[in-house]
Write a protein that holds these residues in place. Structure first.
Motif, mmCIF file in Angstrom:
data_model
loop_
_atom_site.group_PDB
_atom_site.id
_atom_site.type_symbol
_atom_site.label_atom_id
_atom_site.label_comp_id
_atom_site.label_asym_id
_atom_site.label_seq_id
_atom_site.Cartn_x
_atom_site.Cartn_y
_atom_site.Cartn_z
ATOM 1 N N UNK A 150 0.865 -1.167 0.000
ATOM 2 C CA UNK A 150 0.000 0.000 0.000
ATOM 3 C C UNK A 150 0.906 1.223 0.000
ATOM 4 N N UNK A 151 0.684 2.109 -0.957
ATOM 5 C CA UNK A 151 1.482 3.325 -1.081
ATOM 6 C C UNK A 151 0.607 4.537 -0.803
ATOM 7 N N UNK A 152 1.071 5.399 0.097
ATOM 8 C CA UNK A 152 0.435 6.681 0.330
ATOM 9 C C UNK A 152 1.284 7.769 -0.301
ATOM 10 N N UNK A 179 9.930 5.061 3.692
ATOM 11 C CA UNK A 179 9.709 6.109 2.696
ATOM 12 C C UNK A 179 10.721 5.955 1.562
ATOM 13 N N UNK A 180 10.207 5.856 0.341
ATOM 14 C CA UNK A 180 11.081 5.790 -0.824
ATOM 15 C C UNK A 180 11.401 7.185 -1.337
ATOM 16 N N UNK A 184 6.442 9.731 -0.331
ATOM 17 C CA UNK A 184 5.971 8.384 -0.651
ATOM 18 C C UNK A 184 6.152 7.500 0.585
ATOM 19 N N UNK A 185 5.048 7.041 1.164
ATOM 20 C CA UNK A 185 5.091 6.163 2.325
ATOM 21 C C UNK A 185 4.693 4.754 1.871
ATOM 22 N N UNK A 186 5.623 3.822 2.001
ATOM 23 C CA UNK A 186 5.456 2.449 1.521
ATOM 24 C C UNK A 186 5.095 1.540 2.689
ATOM 25 N N UNK A 187 4.047 0.754 2.535
ATOM 26 C CA UNK A 187 3.599 -0.151 3.593
ATOM 27 C C UNK A 187 3.595 -1.577 3.050
ATOM 28 N N UNK A 220 14.106 3.447 2.219
ATOM 29 C CA UNK A 220 13.693 2.054 2.045
ATOM 30 C C UNK A 220 14.812 1.175 1.507
ATOM 31 N N UNK A 221 15.939 1.771 1.118
ATOM 32 C CA UNK A 221 17.092 0.991 0.651
ATOM 33 C C UNK A 221 18.032 0.585 1.785
ATOM 34 N N UNK A 222 17.809 1.102 2.991
ATOM 35 C CA UNK A 222 18.716 0.815 4.101
ATOM 36 C C UNK A 222 18.832 -0.681 4.383
#
Length: 271
Positions: A150-152, A179-180, A184-187, A220-222
């Motif tokens: 789910x992306x906000x 967050x990408x 952009x909040x990625x769930x 989100x790449x961490x």
């Protein structure tokens, strides 16, 4: 020395492998071709939907596997599904009920190769321009399959971004929040991230994640950078990502990443 230790490279897409106009530079295209020609693994691990990752991988001649949806969907050529991790249905219902009518947020649901939205608003249209295809519009999300991500999307520079990420992380409903981009909040499901995807893809090729170089530019790449053997951050990355990296290069528009990886694999690329 490096080429003997590392057997492949994993790229994030936006802000990393892709230039700011979302294209691939001729130099990066040449590098990917040279690496795969030497039998090295070149993979893409992105928050983008599978269809978009598939298009870019195909244009680069990559053989897969690849990961989409922040690692929640892993697949190979011919849309062969290798691994998928769906969000808990109760959590999806809770988030939709809480945020579904908030006009400050554009909600995007991803289920395999399907991208579903309530309305094609300006934020959604901008995302469609980036990924290269439009979503399916389903007002109220009346019918939906199991959801992997789910992306906000909020407005750039909005003060809501940090607050929303903190609210979602506090739910503790079996989800991972990252967050990408700033807005952009990625769930995804708990413990599903790019680090897990890197380990899965490497194992499919008989490798370990520590035998891989990985490059990214977003929070989100961490997990991916922490899982790999040589983590690389782009110069515009947030500070937490730079702290997880052993090498920081320049911009995604100046081919500094291409140059760095080319030098690292010079022995493998030598004729």
């Amino acid at each position: 020395m490096v080429s003997a230790s590392f057997r492949g490279v994993a790229f994030d897409l936006d802000g990393t492998l892709l230039r700011s106009d979302h294209s691939v530079s001729p130099e990066m295209r040449s590098l990917c071709s040279a690496l795969t020609g030497q039998g090295l693994l070149v993979t893409l691990i992105s928050s983008r939907p599978p269809r978009s990752v598939e298009q870019i991988a195909g244009s680069l001649g990559l053989q897969g596997p690849w990961a989409a949806l922040n690692g929640a969907f892993i697949f190979g050529p011919g849309r062969t599904m290798l691994d998928r991790s769906s969000l808990p249905e109760a959590t999806v219902e809770h988030i939709l009920a809480r945020y579904g009518r908030d006009e400050r947020i554009s909600l995007n649901l991803y289920a395999g190769f399907d991208w579903i939205v309530q309305a094609a608003d300006r934020r959604v249209r901008a995302e469609a321009d980036i990924v290269g295809f439009p979503p399916t519009v389903d007002a109220g999300f009346s019918s939906r399959p199991a959801i992997e991500k789910l992306l906000m999307i909020t407005d750039e520079g909005s003060s809501d971004n940090v607050r929303l990420a903190e609210e979602l992380a506090a739910l503790d409903d079996g989800i991972a929040v990252a967050r990408s981009k700033d807005n952009y909040i990625e769930i995804t499901r708990s413990k599903i991230d790019k680090g897990r995807a890197l380990a899965f893809i490497a194992e499919r090729r008989g490798l370990s994640a520590r035998e891989m170089i990985a490059a990214g530019d977003g929070e989100n790449d961490i997990p991916m950078l922490k899982a790999c053997g040589l983590p690389i951050a782009m110069g515009h990355s947030p500070q937490p990502l730079k702290q997880a990296a052993e090498l920081v290069v320049g911009s995604n528009d100046d081919d500094s990443l291409t140059d760095a990886i080319g030098r690292l694999f010079r022995a493998a690329l030598a004729p």
